[in-house]
Write a protein that holds these residues in place. Structure first.
Motif, short mmCIF file in Angstrom:
data_model
loop_
_atom_site.label_atom_id
_atom_site.label_comp_id
_atom_site.label_asym_id
_atom_site.label_seq_id
_atom_site.Cartn_x
_atom_site.Cartn_y
_atom_site.Cartn_z
N GLU A 222 -45.44 8.27 45.59
CA GLU A 222 -45.35 9.09 44.38
C GLU A 222 -46.12 10.39 44.51
OE1 GLU A 222 -46.40 6.44 41.23
OE2 GLU A 222 -44.59 5.28 41.63
N SER A 223 -47.24 10.36 45.23
CA SER A 223 -48.07 11.57 45.26
C SER A 223 -47.66 12.54 46.36
CB SER A 223 -49.53 11.18 45.44
OG SER A 223 -49.71 10.57 46.69
N PHE A 224 -46.84 12.11 47.31
CA PHE A 224 -46.50 12.98 48.44
C PHE A 224 -45.70 14.18 47.94
CE2 PHE A 224 -43.97 14.39 52.06
CZ PHE A 224 -44.94 14.44 53.06
N SER A 225 -46.25 15.36 48.11
CA SER A 225 -45.51 16.56 47.72
C SER A 225 -45.73 17.62 48.79
CB SER A 225 -45.99 17.06 46.36
OG SER A 225 -47.34 17.45 46.46
N PHE A 226 -44.80 18.53 48.89
CA PHE A 226 -44.88 19.53 49.95
C PHE A 226 -44.13 20.76 49.50
CE2 PHE A 226 -41.13 16.96 50.53
CZ PHE A 226 -40.14 17.87 50.86
N SER A 227 -44.26 21.83 50.25
CA SER A 227 -43.46 23.01 49.94
C SER A 227 -42.52 23.25 51.11
CB SER A 227 -44.35 24.21 49.65
OG SER A 227 -45.17 24.47 50.75
N PRO A 228 -41.39 23.93 50.87
CA PRO A 228 -40.41 24.12 51.94
C PRO A 228 -41.02 24.83 53.14
CG PRO A 228 -39.70 25.18 49.88
CD PRO A 228 -41.01 24.56 49.61
N GLY A 229 -40.66 24.37 54.32
CA GLY A 229 -41.19 24.98 55.53
C GLY A 229 -42.35 24.22 56.12
N GLN A 230 -42.90 23.27 55.36
CA GLN A 230 -43.99 22.46 55.91
C GLN A 230 -43.42 21.37 56.81
OE1 GLN A 230 -46.36 21.50 52.21
NE2 GLN A 230 -47.98 22.29 53.52
N PHE A 231 -44.32 20.73 57.56
CA PHE A 231 -43.85 19.70 58.48
C PHE A 231 -44.72 18.46 58.36
CE2 PHE A 231 -46.98 22.20 60.72
CZ PHE A 231 -47.73 21.27 61.40
N VAL A 232 -44.24 17.38 58.92
CA VAL A 232 -45.04 16.15 58.98
C VAL A 232 -45.23 15.77 60.44
CG1 VAL A 232 -44.39 15.17 56.75
CG2 VAL A 232 -42.96 14.73 58.75
N MET A 233 -46.25 14.97 60.71
CA MET A 233 -46.40 14.39 62.04
C MET A 233 -45.77 13.00 61.97
SD MET A 233 -47.96 16.65 63.94
CE MET A 233 -48.54 15.78 65.39
N LEU A 234 -44.78 12.81 62.80
CA LEU A 234 -44.05 11.55 62.82
C LEU A 234 -44.54 10.70 63.98
CD1 LEU A 234 -41.41 9.80 62.08
CD2 LEU A 234 -40.36 11.10 63.93
N SER A 235 -44.96 9.47 63.70
CA SER A 235 -45.42 8.56 64.75
C SER A 235 -44.38 7.50 65.01
CB SER A 235 -46.69 7.81 64.33
OG SER A 235 -47.76 8.67 64.22
N ILE A 236 -44.01 7.34 66.24
CA ILE A 236 -43.32 6.12 66.64
C ILE A 236 -44.41 5.34 67.34
CG2 ILE A 236 -41.41 5.13 67.93
CD1 ILE A 236 -40.44 7.04 65.81
N PHE A 237 -44.92 4.30 66.72
CA PHE A 237 -46.09 3.61 67.25
C PHE A 237 -45.81 3.07 68.64
CE2 PHE A 237 -46.92 3.26 62.63
CZ PHE A 237 -48.11 3.97 62.62
N GLY A 238 -46.70 3.38 69.53
CA GLY A 238 -46.54 2.94 70.90
C GLY A 238 -45.88 3.99 71.77
N VAL A 239 -45.29 4.99 71.15
CA VAL A 239 -44.64 6.06 71.91
C VAL A 239 -45.41 7.37 71.75
CG1 VAL A 239 -42.52 7.37 72.29
CG2 VAL A 239 -42.40 4.96 71.64
N GLY A 240 -45.65 7.73 70.51
CA GLY A 240 -46.41 8.96 70.30
C GLY A 240 -46.08 9.60 68.98
N GLU A 241 -46.52 10.84 68.87
CA GLU A 241 -46.44 11.57 67.61
C GLU A 241 -45.83 12.93 67.86
OE1 GLU A 241 -50.30 12.04 65.86
OE2 GLU A 241 -49.62 11.23 63.95
N ALA A 242 -45.04 13.44 66.92
CA ALA A 242 -44.45 14.75 67.09
C ALA A 242 -44.35 15.44 65.74
CB ALA A 242 -43.06 14.64 67.72
N PRO A 243 -44.50 16.78 65.73
CA PRO A 243 -44.35 17.50 64.47
C PRO A 243 -42.88 17.74 64.16
CG PRO A 243 -44.94 19.02 66.23
CD PRO A 243 -44.83 17.66 66.85
N ILE A 244 -42.47 17.42 62.95
CA ILE A 244 -41.06 17.57 62.56
C ILE A 244 -41.02 18.25 61.19
CG2 ILE A 244 -38.87 16.37 62.18
CD1 ILE A 244 -39.74 15.51 64.84
N SER A 245 -40.18 19.27 61.07
CA SER A 245 -40.02 19.96 59.78
C SER A 245 -39.37 19.04 58.76
CB SER A 245 -39.11 21.18 59.94
OG SER A 245 -39.73 22.15 60.70
#
Lengths: 275, 400
Positions: A34-57
């Motif tokens: 519920e609290s997750f909010s963002f503005s357009p153009g921001q990115f998240v760090m996506l983790s596939i556990f055991g593989v790694g993390e990558a920044p994704i818009s």
């Protein structure tokens, strides 16, 4: 904000083309959802556990609550593992990071959005932001270029935009194979900028696409007379923390993850290594 | 009352034993290969007190070479496997619960690092700004809060040291926890931080207040140490030259031609902080850790799809120096170099900070000559060589 991700579930995987899919995630924690909010153009760090993390818009609009959508190309280790995931799989998400588009500056004026290929991913978020509050913008133009009709991402949504009268949206492809039907423009993206024909004064331009696309589009925009400070571009860099500590995304002395990824062209020309 | 005391050297080991009751004691020890390294002290008498100035930096206790960040238990696997000897902190927080638990592994062990050099304490003060301003790095913060540093001022700077030109050593007026100055048979003890003062006062029966003779002796020791520096290098002039546009890319080209891309300077540097994050699987779960990384490596900026924004070695070498000479002062208010001289000892290509700062003045690196001082011509070998111990006074590295 933390270096420890929140777990999230992949609830929907929408096939776009052989390389791209749209992934919809829902945070497992109700409070975060519920609290997750963002503005357009921001990115998240996506983790596939055991593989790694990558920044994704983030590809979904900031007004769409309860889920996060990421449009991802299968390009490397993490994105490859993401494409191999089935629905209901668990991933990690943390963010949002980055500055995002300066929507408060853009509101009240005209907005021209120029996307090339996967560059539509962060711009789709901005488009959705605009559609949600269309009255706050004056003229809005969208130009989207892809290689061929089959590689047009979100083609249904884009066709809907073309049909709208309050937005001037033109799609363009480099070439049309014989078997395909294509109603849009055929040729360079720079040509549709002419056809959209936005006023120069009071217009912000948001551009995102591959490097060669930037080269031609920026040249075109400057020749039309858009000021360097009104052109916003989204940079792509390797990132491992998203918080300005790991050092991987440094361009000059700017951390793309906190001072970017959205830079005006004026800022970008003063950074080394970009062009 | 000023926070100054005198500690008789005979009381040092007793004092350290008292300190060890509260905290893990880390100090300079000889390892199997006869290198001096900071390790947990088991036997107080094994601490090496006759140290070279440039022993390893204590950065590994604030930003370890390998730092576990989080652990994810996988349901059905074996939870709670200790991947390393380090324990999972008992109050590790649990985040998320659906598909196993994500543990935050910030280390909360209390530690005292004995024998740190003043230059390294100066470096830590900048690291504090870097890690704790903007986003507060929780891993660094936990370690920093729980680490007390006992500094030993440098009476015998190494030939490679140039902290004196940067104001980061060999003695500090403040910013340390506890600083010891060796006065022969006793230590002049100063405490600056609240925790440092508390620590000394907790064992106050070992200390006495300094008298005039102690102050005089300390003053004399400081003066004679300052006179021992062979390198008088300022980083202001290299910075000014870069900013004035006098250092062209062909200079960096020649620097890069001598870079082995070994990363030694980065790993040794007390102010290099870049890290990479990696996931490792083990039975029962996944551990995510961060490791030191090096901007001099080609793959440092590699993105998905194989794009390398920093493909040219020249750009990477230049970036390292720009970061230290230009960006650090702009962003954090101090050079990204404290003059510890470790890169001078490490670099096989001899393109360390001191050599570059010196070479810039002559604007020559691999060419025949470099101009130093008042038009004196010296060969590059002279500029780039390592000083020999018997040399005294300002050599060609001098300010001129």
């Amino acid at each position: 904000m933390s270096l420890v991700p929140q777990t999230a579930t992949l609830v929907e995987k929408r096939y776009l083309d052989p390389q791209h899919s749209l992934f919809r995630f829902v945070f497992d924690d109700e409070g975060v959802r519920e609290s997750f909010s963002f503005s357009p153009g921001q990115f998240v760090m996506l983790s596939i556990f055991g593989v790694g993390e990558a920044p994704i818009s983030i590809t979904s609009g900031p007004d769409e609550k309860g889920f996060v959508e990421l449009c991802v190309r299968q390009a490397g280790r993490v994105t490859g593992a993401l494409h191999a995931l089935e629905e209901n799989a668990t991933v990690g998400l943390r963010g949002p990071y980055g500055n995002g588009y300066p929507v408060d500056v853009m509101e009240g004026g005209n907005l021209l959005i120029v996307a090339g290929g996967l560059g539509i991913a962060p711009l789709r978020s901005l488009i959705r932001y605009v559609l949600y509050r269309r009255d706050r913008f004056r003229e809005v133009g969208i130009g989207y270029g892809a290689r061929n009709p089959e590689s047009v991402l979100f083609s249904g949504e884009m066709q809907n935009l073309v049909a709208r009268t309050d937005i001037k949206c033109i799609l363009s492809v480099d070439s049309v194979p014989e078997a395909c039907r294509w109603d849009g423009h055929v040729g360079r993206v720079t040509e549709i900028i002419d056809r959209i024909n936005m006023p120069i004064e009071g217009t912000s331009v948001a551009v995102c696409g591959p490097p060669v696309f930037y080269k031609f589009v920026l040249e075109k925009l400057l020749s039309l007379g858009y000021s360097k400070g009104s052109i916003y571009m989204s940079l792509e860099r390797r990132m491992e923390c998203g918080l300005g500590k790991c050092g991987h995304c440094v361009v000059g002395h700017k951390y793309t993850c906190i001072e970017g990824p959205i830079f005006t062209y004026w800022d970008a020309i003063n950074l080394p290594e970009i062009f | 009352m000023r926070n100054e005391w005198i500690l008789d050297k005979n009381h040092l080991s007793y004092w350290l034993r008292q300190l060890r009751k509260e905290r893990e004691l880390v100090g300079p020890l000889l390892n199997g290969g006869k290198d001096i390294v900071f390790r947990t002290v088991e036997q107080i008498h094994e601490i090496v007190l006759d140290l070279p100035a440039s022993l390893p930096s204590p950065k590994e206790f604030l930003l370890p070479q390998y730092e576990p960040m989080l652990r994810l238990d996988i349901p059905g696997g074996e939870p709670g496997v200790h991947y390393r000897a380090q324990p999972v902190s008992p109050d590790a927080c649990v985040k998320g619960s659906r598909a196993g638990r994500v543990y935050d592994l910030a280390e909360r062990r209390r530690r005292i690092v004995f024998g740190v050099r003043p230059c390294d304490v100066s470096a830590v003060r900048l690291l504090d700004r870097f890690f704790l301003e903007g986003y507060r790095d929780p891993y660094y913060e936990q370690r920093r809060m729980n680490t007390l540093m006992v500094t030993i001022a440098c009476n015998n700077p190494d030939p490679t040291c140039f902290c004196i030109g940067l104001g980061t050593g060999p003695y500090l007026d403040g910013g340390f926890d506890i600083q010891l100055t060796d006065l022969g048979n006793r230590y002049f003890v100063q405490a600056a931080s609240a925790e440092g003062v508390r620590t000394v006062k907790a064992t106050s029966f070992l200390f006495r207040r300094p008298g005039k003779a102690d102050h005089d002796d300390q003053y004399e020791v400081i003066l004679s140490a300052k006179a021992r520096f062979r390198k008088r290098i300022s980083l202001e002039s290299p910075r000014g030259m870069i900013l004035a546009g006098r250092i062209k890319d062909d200079f960096w080209q020649r620097v890069a031609a001598r870079c082995f891309e070994c990363g030694g300077c980065v790993y040794e540097c007390p102010l290099c902080t870049c890290f990479t994050v990696t996931d490792r699987r083990y039975h029962g779960g996944i551990e995510r850790a961060r490791l030191w990384d090096t901007c001099l490596f080609k793959g440092f900026t590699r993105m998905a799809g194989g794009v390398l924004p920093n493909e040219k070695r020249m750009l990477r070498t230049k970036r390292w120096y720009y970061h230290k000479l230009i960006h650090y002062p702009e962003v954090l208010g101090g050079f990204g170099c404290v003059g510890c001289g470790r890169c001078t000892l490490t670099c096989p290509g001899k393109i360390d900070m001191a050599a570059i700062a010196t070479a810039m003045k002559g604007l020559d690196l691999d060419g025949a000559t470099a101009v130093v001082g008042k038009g004196r011509q010296v060969g590059i070998g002279e500029v780039m060589r390592r000083p020999k111990p018997e040399e005294t006074g300002a050599g060609p590295e001098g300010e001129g």
